[in-house]
Design a protein around this motif. Structure first.
Motif, short mmCIF file in Angstrom:
data_model
loop_
_atom_site.label_atom_id
_atom_site.label_comp_id
_atom_site.label_asym_id
_atom_site.label_seq_id
_atom_site.Cartn_x
_atom_site.Cartn_y
_atom_site.Cartn_z
N GLY A 146 0.82 -1.20 0.00
CA GLY A 146 0.00 0.00 0.00
C GLY A 146 0.85 1.24 0.00
O GLY A 146 2.06 1.20 -0.26
N LEU A 147 0.19 2.35 0.29
CA LEU A 147 0.85 3.66 0.32
C LEU A 147 1.17 4.03 1.77
O LEU A 147 0.29 3.95 2.65
CB LEU A 147 -0.07 4.72 -0.30
N VAL A 148 2.40 4.42 2.01
CA VAL A 148 2.82 4.79 3.36
C VAL A 148 3.75 5.99 3.27
O VAL A 148 4.48 6.14 2.28
CB VAL A 148 3.50 3.60 4.06
N GLN A 149 3.74 6.80 4.29
CA GLN A 149 4.65 7.95 4.31
C GLN A 149 6.05 7.52 4.71
O GLN A 149 6.22 6.52 5.43
CB GLN A 149 4.14 9.01 5.29
N ALA A 150 7.01 8.27 4.27
CA ALA A 150 8.39 7.98 4.65
C ALA A 150 8.51 7.96 6.18
O ALA A 150 7.93 8.80 6.86
CB ALA A 150 9.32 9.03 4.05
N GLY A 151 9.26 6.97 6.67
CA GLY A 151 9.40 6.79 8.10
C GLY A 151 8.39 5.82 8.70
O GLY A 151 8.55 5.41 9.85
N GLY A 152 7.40 5.47 7.92
CA GLY A 152 6.37 4.56 8.39
C GLY A 152 6.76 3.09 8.25
O GLY A 152 7.88 2.77 7.84
N SER A 153 5.81 2.23 8.59
CA SER A 153 6.06 0.78 8.57
C SER A 153 4.93 0.06 7.83
O SER A 153 3.80 0.55 7.77
CB SER A 153 6.14 0.23 9.99
N LEU A 154 5.29 -1.07 7.29
CA LEU A 154 4.32 -1.98 6.69
C LEU A 154 4.75 -3.39 6.99
O LEU A 154 5.96 -3.66 7.13
CB LEU A 154 4.25 -1.81 5.16
N ARG A 155 3.78 -4.30 7.05
CA ARG A 155 4.11 -5.72 7.15
C ARG A 155 3.47 -6.44 5.98
O ARG A 155 2.25 -6.44 5.82
CB ARG A 155 3.62 -6.33 8.46
N ASN A 162 18.88 -16.00 -6.07
CA ASN A 162 17.90 -15.89 -7.16
C ASN A 162 18.39 -16.65 -8.38
O ASN A 162 18.39 -16.14 -9.50
CB ASN A 162 17.64 -14.43 -7.52
N SER A 163 18.80 -17.88 -8.18
CA SER A 163 19.36 -18.70 -9.25
C SER A 163 18.45 -19.89 -9.52
O SER A 163 18.76 -21.00 -9.17
CB SER A 163 20.76 -19.18 -8.87
N GLY A 164 17.29 -19.58 -10.16
CA GLY A 164 16.39 -20.67 -10.51
C GLY A 164 15.31 -20.94 -9.48
O GLY A 164 14.91 -22.09 -9.30
N VAL A 165 14.82 -19.90 -8.83
CA VAL A 165 13.73 -20.06 -7.86
C VAL A 165 12.51 -20.66 -8.55
O VAL A 165 12.12 -20.23 -9.63
CB VAL A 165 13.37 -18.71 -7.23
N LEU A 166 11.91 -21.65 -7.90
CA LEU A 166 10.82 -22.40 -8.52
C LEU A 166 9.50 -21.63 -8.57
O LEU A 166 8.80 -21.67 -9.58
CB LEU A 166 10.60 -23.71 -7.78
N TYR A 167 9.16 -21.00 -7.45
CA TYR A 167 7.82 -20.43 -7.35
C TYR A 167 7.87 -18.95 -6.96
O TYR A 167 8.65 -18.56 -6.09
CB TYR A 167 7.00 -21.19 -6.31
N TRP A 168 6.99 -18.19 -7.62
CA TRP A 168 6.89 -16.75 -7.38
C TRP A 168 5.43 -16.35 -7.19
O TRP A 168 4.53 -16.92 -7.80
CB TRP A 168 7.42 -15.98 -8.59
N GLY A 169 5.25 -15.35 -6.34
CA GLY A 169 3.94 -14.73 -6.27
C GLY A 169 3.82 -13.66 -7.34
O GLY A 169 4.77 -13.39 -8.08
N LYS A 170 2.65 -13.03 -7.39
CA LYS A 170 2.42 -12.00 -8.41
C LYS A 170 2.83 -10.62 -7.95
O LYS A 170 2.85 -9.69 -8.76
CB LYS A 170 0.94 -12.01 -8.82
N GLY A 171 3.13 -10.49 -6.68
CA GLY A 171 3.65 -9.23 -6.18
C GLY A 171 2.60 -8.34 -5.53
O GLY A 171 1.41 -8.43 -5.81
N THR A 172 3.10 -7.47 -4.65
CA THR A 172 2.26 -6.46 -4.01
C THR A 172 3.03 -5.14 -4.04
O THR A 172 4.24 -5.11 -3.77
CB THR A 172 1.88 -6.87 -2.57
N LEU A 173 2.33 -4.08 -4.39
CA LEU A 173 2.99 -2.79 -4.57
C LEU A 173 3.12 -2.04 -3.25
O LEU A 173 2.14 -1.88 -2.51
CB LEU A 173 2.20 -1.95 -5.57
N VAL A 174 4.32 -1.58 -2.99
CA VAL A 174 4.60 -0.72 -1.84
C VAL A 174 5.05 0.63 -2.38
O VAL A 174 6.01 0.71 -3.14
CB VAL A 174 5.69 -1.33 -0.95
N THR A 175 4.34 1.67 -1.98
CA THR A 175 4.68 3.02 -2.39
C THR A 175 4.96 3.86 -1.16
O THR A 175 4.10 3.97 -0.28
CB THR A 175 3.55 3.66 -3.21
N VAL A 176 6.14 4.42 -1.11
CA VAL A 176 6.54 5.25 0.02
C VAL A 176 6.61 6.70 -0.45
O VAL A 176 7.39 7.02 -1.34
CB VAL A 176 7.89 4.81 0.59
N SER A 177 5.79 7.53 0.15
CA SER A 177 5.76 8.94 -0.25
C SER A 177 6.70 9.75 0.64
O SER A 177 6.76 9.54 1.85
CB SER A 177 4.34 9.49 -0.14
N SER A 178 7.42 10.66 0.01
CA SER A 178 8.39 11.46 0.77
C SER A 178 7.83 12.82 1.12
O SER A 178 6.75 13.18 0.71
CB SER A 178 9.67 11.62 -0.05
#
Length: 124
Positions: A10-19, A108-124
């Motif tokens: 998600g979107l978080v301000q600089a200095g913030g946290s996400l899990r 990262n040499s031939g990893v079998l499985y990947w997720g589709k990803g989640t977007l992290v946006t840090v605003s300054s």
């Protein structure tokens, strides 16, 4: 086949946290090493962190040491990435990865499985 689904971005301000969380659809989750990677706009995918099947060995990219923490809960088939003191340069799509060998994840040499990803946006 292992399916990985990331959440928590998600979107978080600089200095913030996400899990971030990554849920795996396999009964043999505890036999896989897990990792997190990220890809910023215009850049290649890079290693962020990895964790052994037991959780006893942890690996981090130099750029996130002391800032990010990887952990796992084998009872919940989930791996986490706690991200603190976020900076604008942490903005990226974060991907979860699974492979039986932790060194393969780290390199990262031939990893079998990947997720589709989640977007992290840090605003300054």
């Amino acid at each position: 086949q292992v399916q990985l689904v990331e959440s928590g971005g998600g979107l978080v301000q600089a200095g913030g946290s996400l899990r971030l969380a990554c849920a795996a659809s396999t009964r043999s989750f505890s036999t896989y090493a897990m990792g997190w990677f990220r890809q910023a706009p215009g850049k290649e995918r890079e290693f962020v962190a990895a964790i052994s099947w037991s959780g006893g060995r942890l690996y981090y990219a130099d750029s996130v040491k002391g800032q990010f923490t990887i952990s796992r809960d084998n009872a919940k088939n989930t791996v986490y990435l706690q991200m603190n003191s976020l900076k604008a340069e942490d903005t990226a799509v974060y991907y979860c990865a699974a492979h039986p060998d932790e060194r393969t994840v780290q390199r990262n040499s031939g990893v079998l499985y990947w997720g589709k990803g989640t977007l992290v946006t840090v605003s300054s």
